[in-house]
Design a protein around this motif. Structure first.
Motif, PDB file in Angstrom:
ATOM      1  N   GLY A  96       0.849  -1.175   0.000  1.00 21.96           N
ATOM      2  CA  GLY A  96       0.000   0.000   0.000  1.00 21.96           C
ATOM      3  C   GLY A  96       0.888   1.229   0.000  1.00 21.96           C
ATOM      4  O   GLY A  96       1.953   1.247  -0.612  1.00 21.96           O
ATOM      5  N   ILE A  97       0.458   2.258   0.718  1.00 22.32           N
ATOM      6  CA  ILE A  97       1.226   3.496   0.803  1.00 22.32           C
ATOM      7  C   ILE A  97       2.167   3.423   2.004  1.00 22.32           C
ATOM      8  O   ILE A  97       1.772   3.649   3.150  1.00 22.32           O
ATOM      9  N   GLY A  98       3.406   3.045   1.749  1.00 26.16           N
ATOM     10  CA  GLY A  98       4.432   3.056   2.796  1.00 26.16           C
ATOM     11  C   GLY A  98       4.606   1.771   3.564  1.00 26.16           C
ATOM     12  O   GLY A  98       5.561   1.627   4.324  1.00 26.16           O
ATOM     13  N   TYR A  99       3.684   0.822   3.406  1.00 28.52           N
ATOM     14  CA  TYR A  99       3.717  -0.411   4.178  1.00 28.52           C
ATOM     15  C   TYR A  99       3.300  -1.584   3.295  1.00 28.52           C
ATOM     16  O   TYR A  99       2.539  -1.398   2.334  1.00 28.52           O
ATOM     17  N   ALA A 100       3.749  -2.781   3.664  1.00 32.13           N
ATOM     18  CA  ALA A 100       3.182  -3.983   3.069  1.00 32.13           C
ATOM     19  C   ALA A 100       1.837  -4.246   3.740  1.00 32.13           C
ATOM     20  O   ALA A 100       1.642  -3.941   4.923  1.00 32.13           O
ATOM     21  N   LEU A 101       0.918  -4.817   2.975  1.00 30.73           N
ATOM     22  CA  LEU A 101      -0.447  -5.037   3.461  1.00 30.73           C
ATOM     23  C   LEU A 101      -0.715  -6.518   3.674  1.00 30.73           C
ATOM     24  O   LEU A 101      -0.115  -7.382   3.039  1.00 30.73           O
ATOM     25  N   ASN A 102      -1.648  -6.775   4.554  1.00 34.10           N
ATOM     26  CA  ASN A 102      -2.070  -8.143   4.837  1.00 34.10           C
ATOM     27  C   ASN A 102      -2.520  -8.845   3.553  1.00 34.10           C
ATOM     28  O   ASN A 102      -3.247  -8.273   2.745  1.00 34.10           O
ATOM     29  N   ALA A 103      -2.051 -10.081   3.377  1.00 32.13           N
ATOM     30  CA  ALA A 103      -2.460 -10.876   2.221  1.00 32.13           C
ATOM     31  C   ALA A 103      -2.172 -12.338   2.513  1.00 32.13           C
ATOM     32  O   ALA A 103      -1.189 -12.664   3.185  1.00 32.13           O
ATOM     33  N   GLY A 104      -3.022 -13.211   1.994  1.00 38.02           N
ATOM     34  CA  GLY A 104      -2.873 -14.631   2.264  1.00 38.02           C
ATOM     35  C   GLY A 104      -1.603 -15.234   1.704  1.00 38.02           C
ATOM     36  O   GLY A 104      -1.092 -16.224   2.233  1.00 38.02           O
ATOM     37  N   ASP A 105      -1.062 -14.649   0.632  1.00 43.13           N
ATOM     38  CA  ASP A 105       0.158 -15.191   0.030  1.00 43.13           C
ATOM     39  C   ASP A 105       1.414 -14.469   0.494  1.00 43.13           C
ATOM     40  O   ASP A 105       2.506 -14.735  -0.012  1.00 43.13           O
ATOM     41  N   ALA A 106       1.286 -13.552   1.445  1.00 41.46           N
ATOM     42  CA  ALA A 106       2.423 -12.764   1.916  1.00 41.46           C
ATOM     43  C   ALA A 106       3.092 -13.447   3.107  1.00 41.46           C
ATOM     44  O   ALA A 106       2.482 -14.289   3.775  1.00 41.46           O
ATOM     45  N   PRO A 107       4.345 -13.093   3.395  1.00 46.30           N
ATOM     46  CA  PRO A 107       5.053 -13.740   4.509  1.00 46.30           C
ATOM     47  C   PRO A 107       4.500 -13.387   5.882  1.00 46.30           C
ATOM     48  O   PRO A 107       4.721 -14.117   6.842  1.00 46.30           O
ATOM     49  N   VAL A 108       3.787 -12.273   5.994  1.00 45.44           N
ATOM     50  CA  VAL A 108       3.136 -11.898   7.245  1.00 45.44           C
ATOM     51  C   VAL A 108       1.644 -11.798   6.969  1.00 45.44           C
ATOM     52  O   VAL A 108       1.209 -11.025   6.111  1.00 45.44           O
ATOM     53  N   SER A 109       0.867 -12.593   7.689  1.00 49.39           N
ATOM     54  CA  SER A 109      -0.578 -12.618   7.480  1.00 49.39           C
ATOM     55  C   SER A 109      -1.270 -12.641   8.835  1.00 49.39           C
ATOM     56  O   SER A 109      -0.818 -13.322   9.756  1.00 49.39           O
ATOM     57  N   THR A 110      -2.342 -11.869   8.954  1.00 54.27           N
ATOM     58  CA  THR A 110      -3.073 -11.787  10.217  1.00 54.27           C
ATOM     59  C   THR A 110      -4.567 -12.005   9.964  1.00 54.27           C
ATOM     60  O   THR A 110      -5.019 -11.966   8.812  1.00 54.27           O
ATOM     61  N   PRO A 111      -5.357 -12.178  11.023  1.00 57.30           N
ATOM     62  CA  PRO A 111      -6.798 -12.410  10.838  1.00 57.30           C
ATOM     63  C   PRO A 111      -7.569 -11.184  10.357  1.00 57.30           C
ATOM     64  O   PRO A 111      -8.700 -11.329   9.874  1.00 57.30           O
ATOM     65  N   ASN A 112      -7.004  -9.992  10.508  1.00 53.84           N
ATOM     66  CA  ASN A 112      -7.757  -8.772  10.237  1.00 53.84           C
ATOM     67  C   ASN A 112      -7.318  -8.114   8.931  1.00 53.84           C
ATOM     68  O   ASN A 112      -6.119  -8.053   8.609  1.00 53.84           O
ATOM     69  N   LEU A 113      -8.293  -7.599   8.217  1.00 52.31           N
ATOM     70  CA  LEU A 113      -8.053  -7.039   6.882  1.00 52.31           C
ATOM     71  C   LEU A 113      -7.125  -5.829   6.925  1.00 52.31           C
ATOM     72  O   LEU A 113      -6.177  -5.739   6.148  1.00 52.31           O
ATOM     73  N   HIS A 114      -7.402  -4.889   7.808  1.00 45.38           N
ATOM     74  CA  HIS A 114      -6.662  -3.629   7.806  1.00 45.38           C
ATOM     75  C   HIS A 114      -5.408  -3.729   8.674  1.00 45.38           C
ATOM     76  O   HIS A 114      -5.294  -3.107   9.736  1.00 45.38           O
TER      77      HIS A 114
END
Length: 373
Positions: free
Chosen positions: A303-321
């Motif tokens: 996103g703008i300045g940060y990586a965002l939550n995603a199922g295929d990303a190395p960091v994933s959490t239960p919450n969308l935002h």
């Protein structure tokens, strides 16, 4: 292994995971902090500040957090955007005219913040002394051509990220990004984080400890030439500490990282200051790219300045935002705007696993168990 600090009963599992890493030697010295609704609910530290394990890690021990610094640089840009002094969709050349050459006239501020500008490195080798020379580093970038045309494809800007955004901030603020961060962010939040470290803090620095074993093999998906490379030992130098290298040269601990970044997770306000509006906080989630990163060779959603939550990303959490980034060696900060929670982990023992480091991943899972049970 004794650990010190405070931890609410709700997050006792985080304390157990942290203590276990110190006990089994996975960590040498480290700190973990969690802010919930802007309040510090976990503030733990322990282990040793030196590889010989003779100096205890203290409450005020700080260390180089490598690319976790990028979240601080991004926050500087967001603060200026919130004030109306920086348009995230404006061409970079609006603020930095020399940049608008060699096919870069259409590159916008948001592209710098999302690693999609096509300037992941310099076209020539950059030694440590070159990275410590702000004018040289930025002048060379202003003359370069992008290495790819798509502004929706990321290629991680390891060191250039901080110089590109930092120069835009310098053009607006008329001071360096280190000075801007110190005056406009760290001071209002009373946060012990530094981009460019003054000599008065040297006595409490824990030098990073190089990762054991050989360096990881090159990713076969990656073919971007490397212009700048820094070893763990390079960061032990006074030259590195004093320089402002806002993509990788920040110094702090988990408490200070969480104190700053919790501004984002708590809607722009902490108990001591409001730095952002809710609208600007949510602007972070304006997706700029999602796919295989051309430099890291892993799937990332920016996103703008940060990586965002995603199922295929190395960091994933239960919450969308949820947005995040980490540093070489293992440091990590995660901002969850849905849970209004910030989780930060900072250590001295480096690992080659980066965002997939089990130490931070275990702490992250323990934190989410605490808020979802």
């Amino acid at each position: 292994m004794d650990i010190k600090g405070s931890c609410s009963d709700q997050f006792s599992a985080v304390q157990e995971v942290f203590a276990d890493a110190l006990r089994n030697g996975t960590d040498v010295g480290a700190s973990v902090a969690i802010c919930l609704d802007g309040e510090l609910v976990v503030d733990l530290w322990g282990g040793y500040a030196d590889e010989a394990r003779t100096l205890p890690w203290q409450r005020d021990t700080i260390t180089n957090v490598w690319s976790t610094t990028k979240t601080m640089t991004a926050l500087c840009a967001l603060v200026l955007a919130d004030r109306g002094e920086l348009d995230l969709s404006a061409p970079v050349a609006k603020y930095w005219p020399e940049f608008g050459t060699a096919g870069k006239d259409h590159i916008e501020i948001r592209h710098l913040l999302s690693h999609t500008a096509g300037l992941p490195d310099w076209d020539q080798p950059m030694a440590l002394e070159d990275l410590c020379d702000w004018e040289k580093a930025t002048t060379l970038l202003a003359r370069q051509s992008p290495r790819w045309d798509s502004r929706t494809t990321s290629g991680y800007h390891r060191f250039t990220h901080g110089f590109l955004i930092g120069e835009v901030i310098r053009r607006i603020y008329r001071e360096s990004i280190g000075r801007f961060f110190a005056d406009q962010i760290a001071a209002p939040l009373n946060a012990d984080f530094h981009i460019g470290l003054a000599a008065e803090h040297d006595h409490r620095v824990s030098e990073v400890i190089p990762a054991p074993g050989p360096a990881p093999a090159a990713n076969p998906r990656v073919s971007i030439p490397v212009g700048a490379y820094v070893t763990a030992q390079d960061t032990w130098s006074t030259h590195w500490r004093r320089a402002e290298i806002p993509a990788a040269g920040g110094y702090g601990n988990a408490r200070s990282v969480a104190a700053v970044q919790s501004v984002l997770a708590s809607g722009g306000r902490t108990s001591s200051a409001r730095l952002l509006s809710e609208t600007t906080c949510r602007a972070v989630f304006d997706e700029q790219s999602h796919g295989m990163d051309l430099v890291l060779g892993i799937p990332l959603r920016f996103g703008i300045g940060y990586a965002l939550n995603a199922g295929d990303a190395p960091v994933s959490t239960p919450n969308l935002h949820t947005c995040y980034w980490g540093g070489r060696g293992g440091s990590l900060v995660v901002n969850d705007l849905d849970a209004r929670m910030t989780i930060a982990y900072v250590m001295n023992q480096m690992s080659p696993l980066g965002l997939t480091d089990p130490r931070s991943q275990k702490l992250l899972r323990a934190a989410y168990r605490a808020v979802t049970r």
